[in-house]
Design a protein around this motif. Structure first.
Motif, PDB file in Angstrom:
ATOM      1  N   UNK B 146     -47.580  54.036  -7.680  1.00 37.72           N
ATOM      2  CA  UNK B 146     -48.634  54.385  -8.636  1.00 37.72           C
ATOM      3  C   UNK B 146     -48.064  54.429 -10.052  1.00 37.72           C
ATOM      4  N   UNK B 147     -46.773  54.826 -10.151  1.00 37.51           N
ATOM      5  CA  UNK B 147     -46.141  54.904 -11.463  1.00 37.51           C
ATOM      6  C   UNK B 147     -45.504  53.592 -11.888  1.00 37.51           C
ATOM      7  N   UNK B 148     -45.802  52.520 -11.167  1.00 37.39           N
ATOM      8  CA  UNK B 148     -45.358  51.197 -11.575  1.00 37.39           C
ATOM      9  C   UNK B 148     -43.984  50.771 -11.090  1.00 37.39           C
ATOM     10  N   UNK B 149     -43.391  51.489 -10.146  1.00 33.79           N
ATOM     11  CA  UNK B 149     -42.066  51.104  -9.645  1.00 33.79           C
ATOM     12  C   UNK B 149     -42.164  49.825  -8.813  1.00 33.79           C
ATOM     13  N   UNK B 150     -41.036  49.082  -8.757  1.00 34.99           N
ATOM     14  CA  UNK B 150     -40.975  47.886  -7.907  1.00 34.99           C
ATOM     15  C   UNK B 150     -40.729  48.298  -6.459  1.00 34.99           C
ATOM     16  N   UNK B 151     -40.718  47.314  -5.540  1.00 40.67           N
ATOM     17  CA  UNK B 151     -40.567  47.610  -4.111  1.00 40.67           C
ATOM     18  C   UNK B 151     -39.283  48.379  -3.810  1.00 40.67           C
ATOM     19  N   UNK B 152     -38.149  47.845  -4.311  1.00 38.46           N
ATOM     20  CA  UNK B 152     -36.863  48.459  -3.987  1.00 38.46           C
ATOM     21  C   UNK B 152     -36.785  49.874  -4.547  1.00 38.46           C
ATOM     22  N   UNK B 153     -37.252  50.016  -5.803  1.00 39.89           N
ATOM     23  CA  UNK B 153     -37.174  51.333  -6.432  1.00 39.89           C
ATOM     24  C   UNK B 153     -38.052  52.345  -5.683  1.00 39.89           C
ATOM     25  N   UNK B 154     -39.261  51.898  -5.320  1.00 36.79           N
ATOM     26  CA  UNK B 154     -40.170  52.790  -4.604  1.00 36.79           C
ATOM     27  C   UNK B 154     -39.566  53.204  -3.260  1.00 36.79           C
ATOM     28  N   UNK B 155     -38.932  52.245  -2.583  1.00 37.25           N
ATOM     29  CA  UNK B 155     -38.323  52.567  -1.286  1.00 37.25           C
ATOM     30  C   UNK B 155     -37.099  53.464  -1.447  1.00 37.25           C
ATOM     31  N   UNK B 156     -36.400  53.320  -2.583  1.00 32.50           N
ATOM     32  CA  UNK B 156     -35.258  54.204  -2.825  1.00 32.50           C
ATOM     33  C   UNK B 156     -35.731  55.636  -3.066  1.00 32.50           C
ATOM     34  N   UNK B 157     -36.870  55.752  -3.751  1.00 31.45           N
ATOM     35  CA  UNK B 157     -37.419  57.100  -3.926  1.00 31.45           C
ATOM     36  C   UNK B 157     -37.885  57.672  -2.588  1.00 31.45           C
ATOM     37  N   UNK B 158     -38.427  56.778  -1.747  1.00 33.36           N
ATOM     38  CA  UNK B 158     -38.841  57.207  -0.402  1.00 33.36           C
ATOM     39  C   UNK B 158     -37.621  57.678   0.387  1.00 33.36           C
ATOM     40  N   UNK B 159     -36.516  56.965   0.242  1.00 35.69           N
ATOM     41  CA  UNK B 159     -35.282  57.329   0.945  1.00 35.69           C
ATOM     42  C   UNK B 159     -34.782  58.696   0.496  1.00 35.69           C
ATOM     43  N   UNK B 160     -34.810  58.901  -0.835  1.00 37.58           N
ATOM     44  CA  UNK B 160     -34.360  60.192  -1.370  1.00 37.58           C
ATOM     45  C   UNK B 160     -35.229  61.327  -0.824  1.00 37.58           C
ATOM     46  N   UNK B 161     -36.535  61.060  -0.746  1.00 35.12           N
ATOM     47  CA  UNK B 161     -37.448  62.091  -0.232  1.00 35.12           C
ATOM     48  C   UNK B 161     -37.209  62.325   1.262  1.00 35.12           C
ATOM     49  N   UNK B 162     -36.934  61.246   1.993  1.00 33.52           N
ATOM     50  CA  UNK B 162     -36.659  61.375   3.431  1.00 33.52           C
ATOM     51  C   UNK B 162     -35.383  62.178   3.651  1.00 33.52           C
ATOM     52  N   UNK B 163     -34.379  61.914   2.785  1.00 32.32           N
ATOM     53  CA  UNK B 163     -33.102  62.626   2.910  1.00 32.32           C
ATOM     54  C   UNK B 163     -33.306  64.116   2.653  1.00 32.32           C
ATOM     55  N   UNK B 164     -34.100  64.409   1.629  1.00 29.08           N
ATOM     56  CA  UNK B 164     -34.382  65.808   1.330  1.00 29.08           C
ATOM     57  C   UNK B 164     -35.173  66.429   2.496  1.00 29.08           C
ATOM     58  N   UNK B 165     -36.152  65.696   2.993  1.00 35.74           N
ATOM     59  CA  UNK B 165     -36.960  66.184   4.116  1.00 35.74           C
ATOM     60  C   UNK B 165     -36.092  66.460   5.333  1.00 35.74           C
ATOM     61  N   UNK B 166     -35.136  65.559   5.560  1.00 40.63           N
ATOM     62  CA  UNK B 166     -34.202  65.721   6.677  1.00 40.63           C
ATOM     63  C   UNK B 166     -33.369  66.999   6.512  1.00 40.63           C
ATOM     64  N   UNK B 167     -32.831  67.180   5.302  1.00 37.62           N
ATOM     65  CA  UNK B 167     -32.002  68.373   5.072  1.00 37.62           C
ATOM     66  C   UNK B 167     -32.833  69.643   5.119  1.00 37.62           C
ATOM     67  N   UNK B 168     -34.100  69.513   4.706  1.00 36.76           N
ATOM     68  CA  UNK B 168     -34.993  70.683   4.741  1.00 36.76           C
ATOM     69  C   UNK B 168     -35.278  71.137   6.173  1.00 36.76           C
ATOM     70  N   UNK B 169     -34.986  70.289   7.161  1.00 39.57           N
ATOM     71  CA  UNK B 169     -35.219  70.721   8.548  1.00 39.57           C
ATOM     72  C   UNK B 169     -34.161  71.746   8.999  1.00 39.57           C
ATOM     73  N   UNK B 170     -33.033  71.822   8.262  1.00 40.07           N
ATOM     74  CA  UNK B 170     -31.945  72.712   8.701  1.00 40.07           C
ATOM     75  C   UNK B 170     -32.395  74.170   8.867  1.00 40.07           C
ATOM     76  N   UNK B 171     -33.046  74.762   7.853  1.00 39.96           N
ATOM     77  CA  UNK B 171     -33.454  76.172   8.050  1.00 39.96           C
ATOM     78  C   UNK B 171     -34.728  76.340   8.876  1.00 39.96           C
ATOM     79  N   UNK B 172     -35.334  75.236   9.295  1.00 40.70           N
ATOM     80  CA  UNK B 172     -36.622  75.368  10.002  1.00 40.70           C
ATOM     81  C   UNK B 172     -36.452  75.864  11.439  1.00 40.70           C
ATOM     82  N   UNK B 173     -37.507  76.535  11.918  1.00 39.79           N
ATOM     83  CA  UNK B 173     -37.591  76.954  13.316  1.00 39.79           C
ATOM     84  C   UNK B 173     -38.362  75.842  14.041  1.00 39.79           C
ATOM     85  N   UNK B 174     -37.740  75.258  15.068  1.00 40.90           N
ATOM     86  CA  UNK B 174     -38.377  74.134  15.757  1.00 40.90           C
ATOM     87  C   UNK B 174     -39.619  74.580  16.515  1.00 40.90           C
TER      88      UNK B 174
END
Lengths: 357, 212
Positions: B146-174
């Motif tokens: 939506x902010x005009x990023x290209x494919x690779x850049x958008x996917x890199x931001x997705x990766x960063x968010x996935x990595x953060x989401x992954x690390x955020x699972x550490x303190x979670x109760x399953x």
């Protein structure tokens, strides 16, 4: 890792080859996709009862295929659910036209794979119902977890439901009976040692020499509580009381509604045990615990049941649902009625359970 | 430059490599809160995908992804099989018939994958599952585009968010899957499913970056 295996990746395949050679009069084995099935399947006019799950729990499920019990069993890799292609092919092979019951232990993977398989089988015109077994009282709530796991009651359900199918019950009645067995059965297990999945090569968890794990499942997963080792009597009391004093258990499960033609949420309620109940008492080895210790457990369990007013009308003591070589045991109590007792006593002839024939 | 079917095939092959390299890591994470088989199962699944790819090399992206999904369903087992299998099959349906994928197509495929996982597994955000890595990744990609990023850049931001989401699972109760049986003891461990999801999303981004 010290095991009587050749290559870790060949364990399940070679085990199935051995089973086929050891019991040719009872079962046949189909490879790729893998499943064990009754040598005389399909049995004309009979509802086919199929179960399955990860390997490593032998004799369950493959060892319970035969007359009066399962028509087929789908083994997954060790401690890993089998896949829908196995379950579908097994259903096609043993279905006589009277329909198929999938008995599914309540584990996320097993449930999803069996649901996918049932959907696929229905597209091929096979009537299929899935009934879950979720009897492990170690799991206290169903709201914040995947619900109680399917453990010891599975063995008893396979025997009783298998006898009913053999006797000519139709699919709906077989499924209703399986649900009834499930809501009347409760189990609790413990471990003295962890076990080692061949492909992983190291123990699934660590326990010190003087520790035990209470409330384990059957997949080498750690349990609810770790504590200092106690005597057999104390351990039996802990397990038995968790079962006998367990209150009403309510949860929602997904079942297929044949009239609506869709999966629906069904609320099931397990009533607690009460004095005067007739029960089947099942003491099971997790794999590495010998009969001599199981008898000591049974001795105390008998005493506790008597004290609590539960009348043991049948029992089963031995190694039936295991976690590889794990040392430990589980106790299952199943409230019995006359129908269930009669079906329990009916003849059975499988590699793992035989009487009356 | 759009992503071609050759890129999709290369991506699946690279996913197989990445999963193979991380087989022990994923299994180790799973042994803390599960049953110590996630890496083993995923590796077996992607090896099976590799075997199926030659038969669909000239097919559209949808067929390739659906074939990969079917291979995963029939080889992974556990919960990972139906979940990742459904994800790839749904992604394939979202790009059915296409031989070239624009950024929007990749987003649509990821959105469909997430929807499939949620439908099959009924997990909510915060339950300590794959959903906790994929949901923020999809949202980040949508936002980046939506902010005009290209494919690779958008996917890199997705990766960063996935990595953060992954690390955020550490303190979670399953609350789903086998880890839920541990109750409080599931806290402090990173979810293996969220980890494999992050690895796969990162691989898509790497393929897109190589392309640009």
């Amino acid at each position: 890792m010290k095991k009587l295996i050749n290559k870790p990746e060949d364990v399940v395949k070679e085990e199935l080859e051995g089973v086929a050679l050891a019991y040719p009069d009872l079962v046949k084995v189909h490879f790729d996709p893998d499943f064990v099935y009754r040598a005389d399947a399909p049995v004309k006019g009979k509802v086919a009862v199929i179960s399955g799950g990860g390997s490593g729990h032998e004799p369950m499920h493959g060892g319970f295929v035969g007359v009066g019990m399962l028509d087929a069993a789908c083994p997954g890799q060790v401690f890993t659910s089998p896949t829908p292609d196995q379950m579908l092919e097994a259903a096609k092979t043993v279905n006589s036209g009277a329909g198929v019951l999938y008995i599914v232990k309540n584990y996320t993977g097993d449930v999803m794979n069996f649901e996918m398989a049932a959907d696929l089988a229905r597209t091929e015109g096979i009537r299929v119902l899935n009934i879950l077994i979720d009897d492990d009282v170690a799991v206290q709530d169903s709201l914040y977890t995947a619900g109680r796991r399917g453990v010891g009651t599975t063995v008893l359900a396979e025997k009783i439901v298998g006898a009913a199918a053999e006797k000519g019950y139709d699919l709906k009645k077989v499924a209703d009976l399986c649900r009834k067995v499930n809501i009347n059965g409760r189990s609790m297990g413990m471990a003295l040692t962890p076990c080692t999945v061949p492909m992983a090569g190291k123990p699934t968890f660590e326990l010190a020499e003087d520790e035990m794990e209470i409330g384990i499942g059957i997949h080498g997963e750690p349990g609810r509580k770790r504590m200092k080792l106690k005597t057999a009597d104390e351990i039996t009391e802990m397990l038995a009381l968790s079962i006998i004093e367990d209150s009403t258990y309510t949860r929602t499960v997904r079942e297929w509604d044949e009239d609506k033609g869709e999966w629906v949420d069904v609320t099931l309620v397990d009533p607690p045990f009460k004095a005067g109940d007739q029960v089947l008492a099942f003491v099971n080895s997790m794999g590495g615990t010998p009969d001599i210790e199981l008898a000591i457990i049974y001795r105390k369990l008998h005493e506790i049941c008597e004290k609590k007013g539960l009348k043991i009308v049948r029992n089963l003591v031995g190694r039936y649902i295991t976690s590889l070589e794990m040392q430990g045991c589980s106790i299952t109590l199943l409230k019995m009625d006359d129908e269930m007792i009669e079906l329990w006593d009916a003849p059975v002839k499988t590699p793992g359970l035989r009487w009356g024939i | 430059m759009p992503i071609t079917t050759a890129d999709v095939l290369a991506c699946l092959r690279k996913m197989a490599d990445v999963i193979h390299e991380n087989k022990e890591y994923l299994t180790e994470l799973d042994s803390a809160i599960g049953d110590a088989d996630h890496g083993i199962n995923m590796d077996r699944g992607f090896q099976s995908v590799l075997k199926k790819l030659p038969s669909v090399e000239d097919k559209d992206a949808g067929t390739i992804l659906k074939t990969a999904g079917m291979a995963l369903v029939s080889s992974v087992g556990g919960a990972g099989g139906p979940l990742y299998g459904t994800a790839f099959m749904q992604a394939g349906m979202a790009v059915a018939g296409k031989y070239e994928l624009e950024a929007e197509d990749i987003l649509a495929a990821l959105e469909a994958a997430l929807k499939g996982v949620v439908m099959r597994g009924k997990a909510n955000l915060g339950d300590k599952t794959m959903v906790d890595a994929i949901t923020p990744a999809v949202a980040a990609m949508r936002e980046a585009l939506r902010n005009g990023a290209g494919t690779a850049e958008a996917l890199e931001q997705a990766t960063a968010a996935a990595e953060k989401g992954m690390k955020d699972t550490i303190p979670m109760l399953a609350k789903k899957g086998r880890a839920s049986y541990l109750g409080e003891r599931s806290i402090g461990h990173q979810d293996p499913g969220a980890t494999s999801s992050y690895l796969l999303i990162r691989t898509i981004a790497e393929i897109a970056r190589e392309k640009e």
